[in-house]
Write an enzyme that holds these catalytic residues in place. Structure first.
Site, short mmCIF file in Angstrom:
data_model
loop_
_atom_site.label_atom_id
_atom_site.label_comp_id
_atom_site.label_asym_id
_atom_site.label_seq_id
_atom_site.Cartn_x
_atom_site.Cartn_y
_atom_site.Cartn_z
CG HIS A 152 -2.11 -0.87 1.10
ND1 HIS A 152 -2.03 -2.24 1.31
CD2 HIS A 152 -3.42 -0.63 0.79
CE1 HIS A 152 -3.22 -2.78 1.13
NE2 HIS A 152 -4.08 -1.83 0.82
CE LYS B 56 -3.97 -0.52 4.78
NZ LYS B 56 -5.31 0.07 4.99
#
Length: 255
Positions: free
Chosen positions: A145, A149
């Site tokens: 990601h 995040k």
């Protein structure tokens, strides 16, 4: 009749994308926006709130939540208590929290959805991975990601692991005398297999499940290159929760 939607966390990447999706669907009406850091009072005629308490008694059907893990449980509980069917993409819920929210939704007879991932391809990856694990019980999950995040591993990775655990015979992988010379090198352990988290700028949301067996391997992978990939699932969730009388965990339950 149009479904009236509140979007919490509308100033974030996912929240702002959800706002545009709602505005572009004739079956949905953007009723209100919520963000504690919002300075504006309205956006294109839609009222903006900074405190969810001000939404008590508000006329809306669905609460879409793309906030942060620290407040997602409280927000979802608030939505259910006030008659808004929650559609939650914020991750970081514990199993105990999900159970409490499910029980509350049953008491209130209100539908709801908590989904670690709204991309249809990601849901298929989870299903395919669970099926493959029956035949390839040695596996590892790698999720990748963007570097903003906050939680690791991702909710998608955890949900994938949970689905695998339901059908795979539990076993501890790797050498019995395995030793990490650098702490954390093997990743997080879940039911005997490992989950690895990668955080890099330029990424959006990606996951692969790698299976190994004698003389062969299998890799399943899904990539979201743009947040628009999640909106078909969010749209489906909004339209489905108003028909239901309890909360579910995972978009696959609505497909």
């Amino acid at each position: 009749m149009s479904i009236k939607v509140i979007v919490a966390g509308f100033k974030g990447r996912m929240g702002s994308t959800a706002v545009e999706m709602v505005k572009g669907d004739d079956e949905l009406t953007l009723a209100a926006l919520l963000d504690p850091f919002a300075a504006e009072k309205e956006v294109d005629g839609v009222p903006v709130f900074t405190d969810k308490a001000d939404l008590v008694g508000f006329d809306a059907d669905v609460w879409v939540d793309f906030t942060i893990p620290a407040v997602a449980y409280e927000n979802t509980h608030f939505a259910l208590e006030n008659g808004f069917a929650p559609v939650v993409g914020t991750t970081g819920f514990t199993e105990a929290q999900i159970q409490k929210l499910t029980d509350l939704s049953k008491d209130k007879s209100i539908g709801g959805l908590i989904a670690p991932n709204f991309a249809i391809g990601a849901i298929l990856l989870m299903k395919f991975a669970a099926e493959a694990s029956k035949y390839f019980p040695d596996l590892e999950i790698i999720e990748l990601h963007h570097d903003k995040k906050k939680d690791a591993p991702s909710g998608t990775a955890v949900k994938t692991a949970e689905l695998i655990r339901e059908v795979r015979e539990s076993k501890r992988q790797g050498a019995e005398d395995e030793m990490e010379t650098l702490a954390g090198a093997r990743g997080a352990e879940f039911d005997g297999f490992r989950i690895h988290s990668v955080r890099l700028p330029g990424l959006v949301a990606h996951q692969e499940v790698i299976f190994g067996a004698q003389g062969e391997g299998l890799t399943l992978r899904h990539d979201s290159y743009d947040r628009i990939s999640f909106m078909s699932g969010v749209n489906l969730g909004i339209k489905e929760v108003v028909k239901r009388d309890q909360l579910v965990y995972g978009l696959e339950h609505l497909l």
